[in-house]
Design an enzyme around this catalytic site. Structure first.
Site, PDB file in Angstrom:
ATOM      1  N   HIS A 157       2.056  -0.235   3.576  1.00 40.99           N
ATOM      2  CA  HIS A 157       2.501   0.575   4.715  1.00 40.99           C
ATOM      3  C   HIS A 157       2.808   1.983   4.272  1.00 40.99           C
ATOM      4  CE1 HIS A 157       4.594   1.755   8.346  1.00 40.99           C
ATOM      5  NE2 HIS A 157       3.874   0.809   8.900  1.00 40.99           N
ATOM      6  N   HIS A 184      -5.206   0.554  10.999  1.00 40.60           N
ATOM      7  CA  HIS A 184      -4.084   0.554  11.963  1.00 40.60           C
ATOM      8  C   HIS A 184      -4.078  -0.820  12.633  1.00 40.60           C
ATOM      9  CE1 HIS A 184      -1.051   2.185  14.488  1.00 40.60           C
ATOM     10  NE2 HIS A 184      -1.711   3.110  15.156  1.00 40.60           N
ATOM     11  N   ASP A 202       0.878  -6.803  10.749  1.00 45.22           N
ATOM     12  CA  ASP A 202      -0.402  -7.425  11.117  1.00 45.22           C
ATOM     13  C   ASP A 202      -0.669  -8.735  10.391  1.00 45.22           C
ATOM     14  OD1 ASP A 202      -1.506  -5.511  12.976  1.00 45.22           O
ATOM     15  OD2 ASP A 202      -1.471  -4.133  11.294  1.00 45.22           O
TER      16      ASP A 202
HETATM   17  C1  LIG Z   1      -1.477   0.896   5.757  1.00 47.38           C
HETATM   18  C2  LIG Z   1      -2.181   1.760   4.727  1.00 47.38           C
HETATM   19  C3  LIG Z   1      -3.370   2.455   5.394  1.00 47.38           C
HETATM   20  C4  LIG Z   1      -1.195   2.812   4.211  1.00 47.38           C
HETATM   21  O1  LIG Z   1      -1.912   3.623   3.376  1.00 47.38           O
HETATM   22  P1  LIG Z   1      -1.337   4.906   2.621  1.00 47.38           P
HETATM   23  O2  LIG Z   1       0.064   5.180   2.966  1.00 47.38           O
HETATM   24  O3  LIG Z   1      -2.311   5.991   2.887  1.00 47.38           O
HETATM   25  O4  LIG Z   1      -1.344   4.427   1.129  1.00 47.38           O
HETATM   26  P2  LIG Z   1      -2.495   4.666   0.121  1.00 47.38           P
HETATM   27  O5  LIG Z   1      -3.809   4.391   0.765  1.00 47.38           O
HETATM   28  O6  LIG Z   1      -2.283   6.018  -0.475  1.00 47.38           O
HETATM   29  O7  LIG Z   1      -2.206   3.533  -0.962  1.00 47.38           O
HETATM   30  C5  LIG Z   1      -1.277   3.687  -2.032  1.00 47.38           C
HETATM   31  C6  LIG Z   1      -1.674   2.717  -3.146  1.00 47.38           C
HETATM   32  O8  LIG Z   1      -1.490   1.369  -2.720  1.00 47.38           O
HETATM   33  C7  LIG Z   1      -2.723   0.671  -2.709  1.00 47.38           C
HETATM   34  N1  LIG Z   1      -2.773  -0.119  -1.491  1.00 47.38           N
HETATM   35  C8  LIG Z   1      -2.210   0.205  -0.311  1.00 47.38           C
HETATM   36  N2  LIG Z   1      -2.443  -0.777   0.569  1.00 47.38           N
HETATM   37  C9  LIG Z   1      -3.173  -1.702  -0.070  1.00 47.38           C
HETATM   38  C10 LIG Z   1      -3.713  -2.930   0.337  1.00 47.38           C
HETATM   39  N3  LIG Z   1      -3.549  -3.372   1.576  1.00 47.38           N
HETATM   40  N4  LIG Z   1      -4.404  -3.644  -0.561  1.00 47.38           N
HETATM   41  C11 LIG Z   1      -4.563  -3.196  -1.821  1.00 47.38           C
HETATM   42  N5  LIG Z   1      -4.070  -2.036  -2.255  1.00 47.38           N
HETATM   43  C12 LIG Z   1      -3.387  -1.295  -1.389  1.00 47.38           C
HETATM   44  C13 LIG Z   1      -3.801   1.732  -2.699  1.00 47.38           C
HETATM   45  O9  LIG Z   1      -5.011   1.277  -3.281  1.00 47.38           O
HETATM   46  C14 LIG Z   1      -3.152   2.811  -3.530  1.00 47.38           C
HETATM   47  O10 LIG Z   1      -3.228   2.428  -4.883  1.00 47.38           O
HETATM   48  P3  LIG Z   1      -3.592   3.509  -6.006  1.00 47.38           P
HETATM   49  O11 LIG Z   1      -2.479   4.511  -5.942  1.00 47.38           O
HETATM   50  O12 LIG Z   1      -3.647   2.694  -7.243  1.00 47.38           O
HETATM   51  O13 LIG Z   1      -4.912   4.075  -5.565  1.00 47.38           O
HETATM   52  C15 LIG Z   1      -2.657   0.890   3.542  1.00 47.38           C
HETATM   53  O14 LIG Z   1      -1.573   0.212   2.976  1.00 47.38           O
HETATM   54  C16 LIG Z   1      -3.769  -0.078   3.920  1.00 47.38           C
HETATM   55  O15 LIG Z   1      -4.947   0.290   3.901  1.00 47.38           O
HETATM   56  N6  LIG Z   1      -3.415  -1.351   4.291  1.00 47.38           N
HETATM   57  C17 LIG Z   1      -4.400  -2.302   4.722  1.00 47.38           C
HETATM   58  C18 LIG Z   1      -4.669  -2.123   6.211  1.00 47.38           C
HETATM   59  C19 LIG Z   1      -3.508  -2.575   7.055  1.00 47.38           C
HETATM   60  O16 LIG Z   1      -2.954  -3.635   6.847  1.00 47.38           O
HETATM   61  N7  LIG Z   1      -3.181  -1.750   8.046  1.00 47.38           N
HETATM   62  C20 LIG Z   1      -2.114  -2.037   8.979  1.00 47.38           C
HETATM   63  C21 LIG Z   1      -0.983  -1.083   8.801  1.00 47.38           C
HETATM   64  S1  LIG Z   1       0.418  -1.544   9.816  1.00 47.38           S
END
Ligand SMILES: CC(C)(COP(=O)(O)OP(=O)(O)OC[C@H]1O[C@@H](n2cnc3c(N)ncnc32)[C@H](O)[C@@H]1OP(=O)(O)O)[C@@H](O)C(=O)NCCC(=O)NCCS
Length: 381
Positions: free
Chosen positions: A266, A227, A317
């Site tokens: 996201h 987050h 971010d």
């Molecule tokens: C924001 C976040 C938690 C959303 O997660 P989510 O909706 O639960 O999405 P998922 O974790 O199910 O990811 C979906 C796919 O995208 C990939 N993915 C998502 N964000 C990624 C990232 N930042 N880097 C690499 N791969 C990513 C996941 O590995 C997954 O791939 P797969 O289906 O091959 O396993 C996620 O994108 C993330 O961890 N981002 C990095 C942290 C961040 O920047 N947070 C700030 C958010 S405003």
């Protein structure tokens, strides 16, 4: 509840796409890459209004007139004082304590020194909206000054709350471009639908706990690296990349090892995050001004590589990290600034929750087994 009741129950992992309530504060349009605050497109608000105008919009439902804004600004700045005991508590925090932990603790402490903390009347809650936002800004600025062995700076009544924050934090008046960039940074972080910390605040408010409690809950939730904590991790990543030529192999290595690239992806946006677009502009502008053009070049290359490799866009971010860095804000404070702005959104949601409350209490799929027999401790070996 019995074994039969559990059949057919499938939890929605991460509550994805679950509509958990109603709100007027903001809407995230993940398909078209738009963010709406109370009916207005956030990009238009960023262009034509200021953070404090949008705080007013979030709390009172409409943009202020000039005289309303003048008195609102004066109220906010006049509330930027902290009880001396809270400043003492900030001083007592260990030097290594994370600023988000200090902020959360200080907000909790404020509740004990606010004579209205337990008064849930609408009038008292409205006063606490103003007071809490103002005090959060001061906690962060004072924390930085105290920890840098510098004296705390009193707010300047001639400045608005965002400008005052930069002034109190850095000890010098921001110039016009810094003011604009910082104001837009705050405005863009103000609210974002039912994100994790906002939902957490609403859950706390739904028990009719007070605003300080809801705010402390939200700050704790924002801290995580999935987050608000991501902006700090972005800067750590940028530190590890010395030159733009290293970007491709660095990112490839991360992805090959199944690591996440911080500041990307996201839950809701399927296209570019509109906030990232505005912040990219400021990152480029401020990095050039601060002789950090290399840092912007590296960031921009990361964006291109991640998009090409994973089809994932930067979120708020990613460029907020370099904007804050170029403004001279140390990285351990990045998430506290996200919290400062989001405080306005959290509190708007808390007021909405109070106004039409029903306890938020979902259920779960039980996977703990059935019909186990208790063996007394003496017989368990
Ligand atoms: C924001 C976040 C938690 C959303 O997660 P989510 O909706 O639960 O999405 P998922 O974790 O199910 O990811 C979906 C796919 O995208 C990939 N993915 C998502 N964000 C990624 C990232 N930042 N880097 C690499 N791969 C990513 C996941 O590995 C997954 O791939 P797969 O289906 O091959 O396993 C996620 O994108 C993330 O961890 N981002 C990095 C942290 C961040 O920047 N947070 C700030 C958010 S405003």
């Amino acid at each position: 509840m019995s074994q039969n009741d559990q059949e057919g129950k499938a939890p929605v992992r991460g509550l994805q796409d679950v509509v958990a309530g109603e709100t007027r504060v903001s809407y995230v349009d993940g398909v078209n890459g738009m963010l709406i605050y109370n009916g207005y497109d956030v990009r238009e608000l960023a262009e034509h209004t200021t953070f404090d105008e949008v705080v007013y919009l979030s709390w009172y439902g409409q943009l202020p007139t000039r005289s309303e804004l003048a008195s609102f600004r004066a109220r906010l700045v006049s509330e930027m004082r902290l009880p001396s005991q809270v400043i003492s508590m900030i001083r007592l925090a260990p030097a290594g304590a994370h600023p988000m932990d200090v902020l959360r603790t200080a907000v909790s402490a404020l509740s004990m020194f606010d004579p209205e903390s337990g008064d849930m009347s609408p009038a008292a809650n409205e006063r606490k909206l103003v007071r809490l936002l103002a005090q959060v800004m001061t906690i962060i600025a004072d924390m930085h000054r105290v920890r840098s062995n510098e004296s705390v700076v009193s707010p300047d009544p001639g400045l608005d709350i965002g400008d005052n924050f930069l002034y109190m934090f850095r000890g010098r008046q921001p110039d016009e471009e810094e003011k604009k960039a910082f104001d837009q940074l705050l405005l863009l972080h103000l609210d974002h639908g039912f994100n994790a910390s906002t939902f957490a605040a609403r859950v706390t408010a739904s028990t009719l706990a007070d605003m300080h409690a809801a705010l402390a809950t939200a700050i704790g939730t924002l801290k995580g690296s999935l987050h608000g904590g991501a902006n700090e991790r972005v800067m750590e990543m940028l530190d590890e990349i010395d030159h733009v030529d290293m970007v491709d192999s660095y990112i490839q290595g991360m992805l090959d090892n199944g690591k996440r690239i911080m500041g990307f992806g996201h839950r809701v946006y399927r296209v570019e995050d509109p906030r990232a677009r505005v912040l990219r502009h400021w990152s480029e502008r401020l990095c050039h001004r601060a002789a950090m053009a290399d840092l912007y070049a590296i960031s921009h290359r990361i964006e291109q590589v991640v998009l090409a490799q994973k089809g994932i866009y930067p979120n708020v971010d990613f460029y907020s990290a370099t904007v804050q860095h170029a403004l001279g804000i140390p990285r351990q404070y990045f998430t506290t600034l996200f919290a400062a702005s989001r405080t306005a959104g959290w509190l708007a949601h808390v007021m909405e929750q109070y106004a039409d409350n029903r306890l938020i209490r979902p259920t779960s799929k039980y996977i703990g087994g059935w019909n186990r027999k208790v063996v007394p401790i003496a017989e368990r070996g």
